[in-house]
Design a protein around this motif. Structure first.
Motif, PDB file in Angstrom:
ATOM      1  N   GLY A 121       0.777  -1.226   0.000  1.00 31.53           N
ATOM      2  CA  GLY A 121       0.000   0.000   0.000  1.00 31.53           C
ATOM      3  C   GLY A 121       0.807   1.273   0.000  1.00 31.53           C
ATOM      4  O   GLY A 121       0.233   2.373  -0.082  1.00 31.53           O
ATOM      5  N   GLN A 122       2.149   1.178   0.058  1.00 28.83           N
ATOM      6  CA  GLN A 122       2.997   2.358   0.092  1.00 28.83           C
ATOM      7  C   GLN A 122       3.660   2.573  -1.273  1.00 28.83           C
ATOM      8  O   GLN A 122       4.179   1.621  -1.881  1.00 28.83           O
ATOM      9  CB  GLN A 122       4.081   2.216   1.163  1.00 28.83           C
ATOM     10  CG  GLN A 122       3.534   2.081   2.575  1.00 28.83           C
ATOM     11  CD  GLN A 122       2.730   3.307   2.995  1.00 28.83           C
ATOM     12  OE1 GLN A 122       3.129   4.450   2.749  1.00 28.83           O
ATOM     13  NE2 GLN A 122       1.584   3.075   3.634  1.00 28.83           N
ATOM     14  N   PRO A 123       3.669   3.814  -1.794  1.00 25.79           N
ATOM     15  CA  PRO A 123       4.300   4.079  -3.092  1.00 25.79           C
ATOM     16  C   PRO A 123       5.817   3.956  -3.013  1.00 25.79           C
ATOM     17  O   PRO A 123       6.420   4.247  -1.975  1.00 25.79           O
ATOM     18  CB  PRO A 123       3.875   5.518  -3.401  1.00 25.79           C
ATOM     19  CG  PRO A 123       3.630   6.136  -2.066  1.00 25.79           C
ATOM     20  CD  PRO A 123       3.070   5.035  -1.201  1.00 25.79           C
ATOM     21  N   LEU A 124       6.402   3.498  -4.094  1.00 24.92           N
ATOM     22  CA  LEU A 124       7.858   3.330  -4.156  1.00 24.92           C
ATOM     23  C   LEU A 124       8.531   4.597  -4.647  1.00 24.92           C
ATOM     24  O   LEU A 124       7.975   5.363  -5.434  1.00 24.92           O
ATOM     25  CB  LEU A 124       8.219   2.167  -5.082  1.00 24.92           C
ATOM     26  CG  LEU A 124       7.679   0.783  -4.715  1.00 24.92           C
ATOM     27  CD1 LEU A 124       8.221  -0.264  -5.692  1.00 24.92           C
ATOM     28  CD2 LEU A 124       8.041   0.414  -3.280  1.00 24.92           C
ATOM     29  N   ASP A 125       9.755   4.787  -4.173  1.00 27.68           N
ATOM     30  CA  ASP A 125      10.619   5.866  -4.651  1.00 27.68           C
ATOM     31  C   ASP A 125      11.612   5.236  -5.633  1.00 27.68           C
ATOM     32  O   ASP A 125      12.530   4.525  -5.220  1.00 27.68           O
ATOM     33  CB  ASP A 125      11.349   6.512  -3.479  1.00 27.68           C
ATOM     34  CG  ASP A 125      12.381   7.545  -3.928  1.00 27.68           C
ATOM     35  OD1 ASP A 125      12.128   8.218  -4.952  1.00 27.68           O
ATOM     36  OD2 ASP A 125      13.438   7.654  -3.270  1.00 27.68           O
ATOM     37  N   GLU A 126      11.441   5.476  -6.943  1.00 31.97           N
ATOM     38  CA  GLU A 126      12.249   4.799  -7.960  1.00 31.97           C
ATOM     39  C   GLU A 126      12.930   5.811  -8.895  1.00 31.97           C
ATOM     40  O   GLU A 126      12.526   5.979 -10.054  1.00 31.97           O
ATOM     41  CB  GLU A 126      11.386   3.840  -8.766  1.00 31.97           C
ATOM     42  CG  GLU A 126      10.758   2.732  -7.927  1.00 31.97           C
ATOM     43  CD  GLU A 126      10.087   1.676  -8.784  1.00 31.97           C
ATOM     44  OE1 GLU A 126      10.753   0.664  -9.097  1.00 31.97           O
ATOM     45  OE2 GLU A 126       8.913   1.882  -9.156  1.00 31.97           O
ATOM     46  N   PRO A 127      13.984   6.453  -8.423  1.00 31.13           N
ATOM     47  CA  PRO A 127      14.681   7.430  -9.277  1.00 31.13           C
ATOM     48  C   PRO A 127      15.445   6.802 -10.432  1.00 31.13           C
ATOM     49  O   PRO A 127      15.865   7.508 -11.348  1.00 31.13           O
ATOM     50  CB  PRO A 127      15.643   8.112  -8.288  1.00 31.13           C
ATOM     51  CG  PRO A 127      15.902   7.069  -7.242  1.00 31.13           C
ATOM     52  CD  PRO A 127      14.608   6.330  -7.097  1.00 31.13           C
ATOM     53  N   TYR A 128      15.631   5.494 -10.404  1.00 34.47           N
ATOM     54  CA  TYR A 128      16.404   4.796 -11.421  1.00 34.47           C
ATOM     55  C   TYR A 128      15.578   4.450 -12.661  1.00 34.47           C
ATOM     56  O   TYR A 128      16.126   3.966 -13.655  1.00 34.47           O
ATOM     57  CB  TYR A 128      16.991   3.505 -10.839  1.00 34.47           C
ATOM     58  CG  TYR A 128      16.002   2.724  -9.999  1.00 34.47           C
ATOM     59  CD1 TYR A 128      14.953   2.014 -10.584  1.00 34.47           C
ATOM     60  CD2 TYR A 128      16.114   2.727  -8.616  1.00 34.47           C
ATOM     61  CE1 TYR A 128      14.040   1.328  -9.822  1.00 34.47           C
ATOM     62  CE2 TYR A 128      15.194   2.025  -7.837  1.00 34.47           C
ATOM     63  CZ  TYR A 128      14.163   1.329  -8.439  1.00 34.47           C
ATOM     64  OH  TYR A 128      13.248   0.645  -7.680  1.00 34.47           O
ATOM     65  N   ILE A 129      14.268   4.660 -12.647  1.00 31.62           N
ATOM     66  CA  ILE A 129      13.427   4.259 -13.788  1.00 31.62           C
ATOM     67  C   ILE A 129      13.830   5.035 -15.044  1.00 31.62           C
ATOM     68  O   ILE A 129      14.060   6.237 -15.007  1.00 31.62           O
ATOM     69  CB  ILE A 129      11.936   4.494 -13.487  1.00 31.62           C
ATOM     70  CG1 ILE A 129      11.438   3.479 -12.453  1.00 31.62           C
ATOM     71  CG2 ILE A 129      11.100   4.368 -14.756  1.00 31.62           C
ATOM     72  CD1 ILE A 129       9.955   3.601 -12.147  1.00 31.62           C
ATOM     73  N   HIS A 130      13.919   4.296 -16.157  1.00 30.12           N
ATOM     74  CA  HIS A 130      14.187   4.887 -17.479  1.00 30.12           C
ATOM     75  C   HIS A 130      12.943   4.648 -18.340  1.00 30.12           C
ATOM     76  O   HIS A 130      12.423   3.534 -18.400  1.00 30.12           O
ATOM     77  CB  HIS A 130      15.414   4.227 -18.109  1.00 30.12           C
ATOM     78  CG  HIS A 130      15.653   4.635 -19.523  1.00 30.12           C
ATOM     79  ND1 HIS A 130      16.053   5.905 -19.873  1.00 30.12           N
ATOM     80  CD2 HIS A 130      15.550   3.931 -20.687  1.00 30.12           C
ATOM     81  CE1 HIS A 130      16.191   5.983 -21.184  1.00 30.12           C
ATOM     82  NE2 HIS A 130      15.893   4.797 -21.703  1.00 30.12           N
ATOM     83  N   TRP A 131      12.484   5.710 -18.986  1.00 30.90           N
ATOM     84  CA  TRP A 131      11.266   5.610 -19.798  1.00 30.90           C
ATOM     85  C   TRP A 131      11.614   5.609 -21.279  1.00 30.90           C
ATOM     86  O   TRP A 131      12.392   6.432 -21.742  1.00 30.90           O
ATOM     87  CB  TRP A 131      10.320   6.776 -19.518  1.00 30.90           C
ATOM     88  CG  TRP A 131       9.868   6.876 -18.094  1.00 30.90           C
ATOM     89  CD1 TRP A 131      10.280   7.792 -17.177  1.00 30.90           C
ATOM     90  CD2 TRP A 131       8.925   6.037 -17.446  1.00 30.90           C
ATOM     91  NE1 TRP A 131       9.650   7.578 -15.972  1.00 30.90           N
ATOM     92  CE2 TRP A 131       8.798   6.508 -16.108  1.00 30.90           C
ATOM     93  CE3 TRP A 131       8.157   4.934 -17.833  1.00 30.90           C
ATOM     94  CZ2 TRP A 131       7.950   5.911 -15.183  1.00 30.90           C
ATOM     95  CZ3 TRP A 131       7.319   4.342 -16.907  1.00 30.90           C
ATOM     96  CH2 TRP A 131       7.219   4.825 -15.598  1.00 30.90           C
ATOM     97  N   GLU A 132      11.052   4.658 -21.986  1.00 29.01           N
ATOM     98  CA  GLU A 132      11.083   4.671 -23.448  1.00 29.01           C
ATOM     99  C   GLU A 132       9.655   4.940 -23.907  1.00 29.01           C
ATOM    100  O   GLU A 132       8.766   4.110 -23.710  1.00 29.01           O
ATOM    101  CB  GLU A 132      11.596   3.345 -24.012  1.00 29.01           C
ATOM    102  CG  GLU A 132      13.087   3.135 -23.816  1.00 29.01           C
ATOM    103  CD  GLU A 132      13.603   1.922 -24.576  1.00 29.01           C
ATOM    104  OE1 GLU A 132      12.803   1.289 -25.305  1.00 29.01           O
ATOM    105  OE2 GLU A 132      14.799   1.594 -24.428  1.00 29.01           O
ATOM    106  N   GLY A 133       9.461   6.083 -24.477  1.00 31.52           N
ATOM    107  CA  GLY A 133       8.102   6.466 -24.846  1.00 31.52           C
ATOM    108  C   GLY A 133       7.405   7.154 -23.686  1.00 31.52           C
ATOM    109  O   GLY A 133       8.038   7.766 -22.818  1.00 31.52           O
ATOM    110  N   ALA A 134       6.097   7.013 -23.623  1.00 33.40           N
ATOM    111  CA  ALA A 134       5.305   7.679 -22.594  1.00 33.40           C
ATOM    112  C   ALA A 134       5.648   7.132 -21.212  1.00 33.40           C
ATOM    113  O   ALA A 134       5.752   5.914 -21.019  1.00 33.40           O
ATOM    114  CB  ALA A 134       3.817   7.481 -22.886  1.00 33.40           C
ATOM    115  N   PRO A 135       5.838   8.021 -20.221  1.00 31.26           N
ATOM    116  CA  PRO A 135       6.194   7.583 -18.863  1.00 31.26           C
ATOM    117  C   PRO A 135       4.987   7.063 -18.093  1.00 31.26           C
ATOM    118  O   PRO A 135       4.582   7.628 -17.062  1.00 31.26           O
ATOM    119  CB  PRO A 135       6.763   8.856 -18.240  1.00 31.26           C
ATOM    120  CG  PRO A 135       6.037   9.960 -18.923  1.00 31.26           C
ATOM    121  CD  PRO A 135       5.804   9.480 -20.334  1.00 31.26           C
TER     122      PRO A 135
END
Length: 313
Positions: free
Chosen positions: A183-197
């Protein structure tokens, strides 16, 4: 006229001791012992360098094999599912990473760890068999290259980031497009987006005990626990399948550095209740200890080769 002087050589010559009479031997026993010691101390003939070189190569390969089998191993990243953390995209030079195989003998895999693991059976169902050359020599060099990070790894091996562990419930997403764990949101600064985030939604999944939920940093271009085995519990990876934790990028030189293990589940409350700093540092210390034999073996092998070359000169 000068008369010849008679020769008395026989009379002048001292008596020689008869053979077999040790009491008459003119050379003392200590002298003979010293002579034998000098002969024994004579340096042995150096073995030619061309004979030593194959031995050095075999020893180096055996040491490298043992180190990579039990302590640490170099893997080549085969795909772009972990961009930008790990490069493996088409057209770029794939990263070679040092995987620590010792850490999880002392600690459990945790959220944020980037791990290399053998694909579970559920991940491999319906997959075409790995294509290997029918040439035995080519197969041999392929296996050697894979072991030393010079060729792609076994197609059954994957690299992903742990998002949740056994007993936790993971789902996606909240109104801010964040993955939730318990139920708690994650902190993910490492995510890389290809296309729409935007991440694809999936229903809550309770991760079975003894397994982990893994996802790629290249979130929209990663076949991970969300999809493998049909998703759900079948997408979880048994802890027993984990080979080790990715610690360092060793090649190419422009990419040298540590692999981020940022814990996405950390929050203000979790940080306040977190483990002591010395305990949090244990995995990294174990990783450094595991990596050191690789460097040491390389240095010793290099010194041995240089020594053999110097002796040859």
């Amino acid at each position: 006229m000068v008369e010849p002087v008679p020769s008395h050589a026989a009379e002048d010559e001292p008596e020689r001791p008869e053979d077999g009479d040790p009491s008459q031997n003119s050379e003392p026993e200590s002298g003979r012992a010293a002579g034998r010691a000098r002969r024994q101390r004579r340096p042995k003939k150096q073995r030619p360098f061309w004979k030593e070189l194959p031995i050095l190569i075999v020893v180096a390969l055996v040491l490298a094999f043992l180190i990579q089998q039990f302590l640490a191993r170099v893997y080549m990243i085969p795909s772009g599912s972990m961009e930008e953390t790990l490069h493996g995209c088409p057209g770029c030079t794939p990263d070679r990473i040092l995987v620590d195989k010792v850490t999880y003998d002392f600690t459990d895999p945790g959220p944020g760890d980037v791990v290399v693991f053998r694909g579970p059976d559920a991940w491999l169902e319906g997959e075409p068999p790995a294509q290997t050359s029918s040439n035995g020599v080519a197969q041999f060099f392929q296996s050697i290259g894979s072991a030393f990070g010079l060729a792609p790894p076994d197609e059954r091996d994957f690299v992903k980031r742990i998002i949740a562990t056994g007993g936790q419930t993971v789902e996606c997403c909240d109104d801010k497009n964040r993955v939730l764990v318990d139920g708690q949101p994650l902190d993910e600064p490492y995510i890389h987006w290809e296309g729409a985030p935007v991440q694809r939604d999936f229903e809550p999944v309770t991760v079975p005990e003894g397994t982990v939920w893994v996802m790629g940093d290249n979130r929209n271009n990663s076949s991970d626990s969300r999809y493998q085995g049909g998703g759900g519990e079948n997408g979880a990876v048994p802890v027993a399948n984990i080979i080790g934790k990715a610690r360092f990028i060793v090649l190419p030189p422009t990419r040298w550095g540590t692999v981020s293990d940022h814990n996405p589940q950390e929050s203000a409350a979790a940080t306040a209740m977190g483990a002591p700093a010395w305990q949090q540092g244990m995995p990294l210390g174990a990783g450094l200890i595991a990596a050191w034999p690789v460097v040491l073996a390389g240095r010793r092998t290099g010194s041995a080769v240089r020594g053999a070359v110097d002796r040859r000169r």
